[in-house]
Design a protein around this motif. Structure first.
Motif, PDB file in Angstrom:
ATOM      1  N   ALA A  19       0.382  -0.986  -0.037  1.00  0.00           N
ATOM      2  CA  ALA A  19      -0.476  -0.221  -0.127  1.00  0.00           C
ATOM      3  C   ALA A  19       1.277   1.273   0.396  1.00  0.00           C
ATOM      4  CB  ALA A  19      -1.360   0.402   1.165  1.00  0.00           C
ATOM      5  N   GLU A  20       2.246   1.464   0.501  1.00  0.00           N
ATOM      6  CA  GLU A  20       2.468   1.973   0.767  1.00  0.00           C
ATOM      7  C   GLU A  20       3.406   2.935  -0.692  1.00  0.00           C
ATOM      8  OE1 GLU A  20       1.079   1.991   4.491  1.00  0.00           O
ATOM      9  OE2 GLU A  20       1.989   0.696   3.677  1.00  0.00           O
ATOM     10  N   VAL A  21       3.838   2.204  -1.381  1.00  0.00           N
ATOM     11  CA  VAL A  21       4.773   2.001  -2.745  1.00  0.00           C
ATOM     12  C   VAL A  21       3.682   2.320  -3.599  1.00  0.00           C
ATOM     13  CG1 VAL A  21       6.406   1.361  -3.655  1.00  0.00           C
ATOM     14  CG2 VAL A  21       6.741   0.524  -1.236  1.00  0.00           C
ATOM     15  N   PRO A  55       7.940  -9.666   2.950  1.00  0.00           N
ATOM     16  CA  PRO A  55       8.016  -9.030   1.775  1.00  0.00           C
ATOM     17  C   PRO A  55       7.849  -7.595   1.506  1.00  0.00           C
ATOM     18  CG  PRO A  55       8.040 -11.024   1.515  1.00  0.00           C
ATOM     19  CD  PRO A  55       7.699 -11.179   2.646  1.00  0.00           C
ATOM     20  N   THR A  56       6.729  -7.526   2.545  1.00  0.00           N
ATOM     21  CA  THR A  56       6.446  -6.493   3.497  1.00  0.00           C
ATOM     22  C   THR A  56       7.007  -6.141   4.586  1.00  0.00           C
ATOM     23  OG1 THR A  56       4.130  -6.983   3.336  1.00  0.00           O
ATOM     24  CG2 THR A  56       4.327  -4.435   4.932  1.00  0.00           C
ATOM     25  N   VAL A  62      12.852   0.632  -0.167  1.00  0.00           N
ATOM     26  CA  VAL A  62      12.489   1.042  -1.105  1.00  0.00           C
ATOM     27  C   VAL A  62      12.888   1.958  -1.049  1.00  0.00           C
ATOM     28  CG1 VAL A  62      10.216   1.846  -1.957  1.00  0.00           C
ATOM     29  CG2 VAL A  62      10.116  -0.226  -1.306  1.00  0.00           C
ATOM     30  N   PRO A  63      13.190   3.544   0.104  1.00  0.00           N
ATOM     31  CA  PRO A  63      13.288   4.831  -0.311  1.00  0.00           C
ATOM     32  C   PRO A  63      14.922   4.900  -0.431  1.00  0.00           C
ATOM     33  CG  PRO A  63      11.955   4.562   2.116  1.00  0.00           C
ATOM     34  CD  PRO A  63      12.784   3.279   1.226  1.00  0.00           C
ATOM     35  N   LEU A  64      15.278   4.098   0.154  1.00  0.00           N
ATOM     36  CA  LEU A  64      16.575   3.998  -0.941  1.00  0.00           C
ATOM     37  C   LEU A  64      16.955   3.571  -2.162  1.00  0.00           C
ATOM     38  CD1 LEU A  64      19.037   2.570   2.609  1.00  0.00           C
ATOM     39  CD2 LEU A  64      19.155   5.306   1.521  1.00  0.00           C
ATOM     40  N   VAL A  65      16.296   2.231  -2.198  1.00  0.00           N
ATOM     41  CA  VAL A  65      16.512   1.332  -3.878  1.00  0.00           C
ATOM     42  C   VAL A  65      15.709   2.672  -4.967  1.00  0.00           C
ATOM     43  CG1 VAL A  65      15.563  -0.113  -4.879  1.00  0.00           C
ATOM     44  CG2 VAL A  65      16.181  -0.866  -2.632  1.00  0.00           C
ATOM     45  N   GLN A  66      15.153   3.036  -4.612  1.00  0.00           N
ATOM     46  CA  GLN A  66      14.346   4.361  -5.237  1.00  0.00           C
ATOM     47  C   GLN A  66      15.260   5.368  -5.873  1.00  0.00           C
ATOM     48  OE1 GLN A  66      10.932   7.916  -4.243  1.00  0.00           O
ATOM     49  NE2 GLN A  66       9.808   5.544  -5.745  1.00  0.00           N
ATOM     50  N   ALA A  67      15.924   6.510  -4.021  1.00  0.00           N
ATOM     51  CA  ALA A  67      17.307   7.207  -5.115  1.00  0.00           C
ATOM     52  C   ALA A  67      17.803   6.557  -5.143  1.00  0.00           C
ATOM     53  CB  ALA A  67      17.284   8.194  -2.625  1.00  0.00           C
ATOM     54  N   GLY A  68      18.308   5.903  -5.312  1.00  0.00           N
ATOM     55  CA  GLY A  68      19.385   4.872  -6.251  1.00  0.00           C
ATOM     56  C   GLY A  68      20.908   5.000  -4.751  1.00  0.00           C
ATOM     57  N   TRP A  69      20.412   4.985  -3.917  1.00  0.00           N
ATOM     58  CA  TRP A  69      21.421   5.363  -3.103  1.00  0.00           C
ATOM     59  C   TRP A  69      22.670   3.727  -1.942  1.00  0.00           C
ATOM     60  CZ3 TRP A  69      20.161  10.169   1.017  1.00  0.00           C
ATOM     61  CH2 TRP A  69      19.924  10.956   0.409  1.00  0.00           C
ATOM     62  N   GLU A  98       6.491  10.894   4.705  1.00  0.00           N
ATOM     63  CA  GLU A  98       5.739  11.166   5.114  1.00  0.00           C
ATOM     64  C   GLU A  98       4.293  11.332   5.123  1.00  0.00           C
ATOM     65  OE1 GLU A  98       5.333  15.873   5.919  1.00  0.00           O
ATOM     66  OE2 GLU A  98       6.638  15.005   4.617  1.00  0.00           O
ATOM     67  N   GLY A  99       3.323  11.582   5.730  1.00  0.00           N
ATOM     68  CA  GLY A  99       1.675  11.207   5.263  1.00  0.00           C
ATOM     69  C   GLY A  99       1.764   9.684   5.105  1.00  0.00           C
ATOM     70  N   ARG A 100       2.158   9.023   5.311  1.00  0.00           N
ATOM     71  CA  ARG A 100       1.940   6.867   4.886  1.00  0.00           C
ATOM     72  C   ARG A 100       1.916   6.649   6.820  1.00  0.00           C
ATOM     73  NH1 ARG A 100       4.931   8.619   0.387  1.00  0.00           N
ATOM     74  NH2 ARG A 100       4.835   7.192  -1.186  1.00  0.00           N
ATOM     75  N   ARG A 101       0.699   6.826   6.926  1.00  0.00           N
ATOM     76  CA  ARG A 101      -0.078   7.314   8.016  1.00  0.00           C
ATOM     77  C   ARG A 101       0.305   5.808   8.769  1.00  0.00           C
ATOM     78  NH1 ARG A 101      -5.900   8.350   7.332  1.00  0.00           N
ATOM     79  NH2 ARG A 101      -5.758   7.851   9.551  1.00  0.00           N
TER      80      ARG A 101
END
Length: 349
Positions: A135-137, A155-156, A163-170, A271-274
């Motif tokens: 849901a958050e992604v 997996p959850t 996910v945040p690091l993977v999406q940012a490519g960090w 942020e905003g993902r409750r």
């Protein structure tokens, strides 16, 4: 969409099913109209779960899509792997919305499913129809959907941690290691030697090393976010507790990113993902702090000496890892507030 809907639960005698009942009984827009079991049809539900005496008075229905369609608008499939592949299409054809808590429609590659789950894969046309409900992604994909493949518990926890690091490519995507521990309820209510009290009590062990069925699901999710194939190491462990998953995740940071930068990345992403709570730096989650709730708590630390990041991600495997996320996905499917029926605090101690 607004109003009240009728819900049916197939596999209602398992831990995922009874957890769905607990959550849906508190949902202001859902009415449970059918509890279903292929093995215990006709029996009183409370024969197996006396704690619901005078709360659930129904007898268990058989698996009959036409009968269920006459009594419900949405059906949750809390069934063993291999069962939903055959039954979900029948419920969809009967006009029901379907949320599948098994692994039958999560993996896009049927050969990978067959290798890891040891079952024949579902009809590929239905696999393509199923929206993966992390849901958050991928919540935007769930809005208005009729068929959702609910993510697995490991997996959850793992994906939300990464996910945040993977999406940012960090991070170096080839350096990911996930070391995860689960409570015994993740194995279900069925009897087995592995989950026998004498085997689990005062014991701690890894299992399905390098062959757990959730490995390709984690890789598929991260590959989708990264836009390139991701291969990782995932090792699950069983610990002598009832509920909870704690994933300890390691990866090599790129470009000298600092702990403060990474923490801010997570804070902004969630942020905003409750239901994701990012802990302050220096604070780390524990399974008891999310027990009975739909929260995923995340803490992180960067080791400047090695250039690696350590991420800790804690969930209740039966709630955020199964029934709670399924209800969250129902809310998104129906256009309701994402937290409807889920805004309760963890149980502590």
């Amino acid at each position: 969409m607004s109003g009240t809907i009728r819900a049916a639960i197939v596999g209602s005698t398992g831990y995922g099913g009874v957890e769905l009942i607990r959550l849906l009984l508190q949902h202001p827009k859902v009415r449970i109209t059918s509890v279903i079991s292929s093995s215990a049809a006709g029996q009183l539900y409370t024969d197996g779960y006396p704690h619901l005496t005078e709360i659930i008075t129904d007898r268990l229905d058989a698996v009959d899509p036409e009968l269920v369609a006459s009594k419900a608008d949405v059906v949750f499939l809390a069934t063993p792997h291999g069962v939903s592949a055959a039954t979900a299409p029948k419920f969809l054809e009967a006009g029901l919305k379907v949320i599948d808590l098994s692994g039958d429609f999560r993996l896009q590659d049927g050969s990978v499913y067959e290798k890891y789950y040891k079952h024949a894969p579902a009809d590929p046309s239905y696999v393509k129809k199923a929206v993966y409900g992390l849901a958050e992604v991928f919540g935007a994909d769930v809005n208005g959907a009729s068929f959702v493949a609910n993510p697995g518990c490991y997996p959850t926890s793992a994906a939300l941690g990464l996910v945040p690091l993977v999406q940012a490519g960090w991070i170096d995507l080839d350096s990911i290691i996930i070391d995860a521990k689960s409570g015994v309820s993740g194995a279900g209510r069925g009897m087995s030697l592995t989950t026998h009290f004498s085997e689990v009590n005062e014991n701690f062990f890894a299992y399905k090393i390098n062959k757990h069925q959730h490995t390709p699901e984690i890789e598929q999710t991260l590959s989708r976010v990264a836009g390139r194939p991701v291969t990782l190491t995932f090792t699950p462990h069983l610990v002598p507790m009832t509920r909870g998953i704690l994933s300890t995740i390691y990866a090599k940071l790129e470009n000298g990113r600092t702990e403060a930068e990474v923490h801010e990345l997570y804070r902004q992403y969630y942020e905003g993902r409750r239901f994701v709570r990012v802990r302050p730096l220096g604070k780390f989650p524990a399974t008891k702090e999310v027990a009975g709730s739909n929260y995923c708590d995340i803490g992180l630390s960067v080791d400047a000496r090695t250039g690696r990041i350590t991420i800790l991600s804690a969930i209740d495997n039966l709630v955020k890892g199964a029934a709670g996320q399924a209800v969250q996905n129902l809310n998104l499917m129906m256009g309701w507030d994402e937290a409807e029926g889920l805004a309760f605090t963890p149980v502590y101690p």
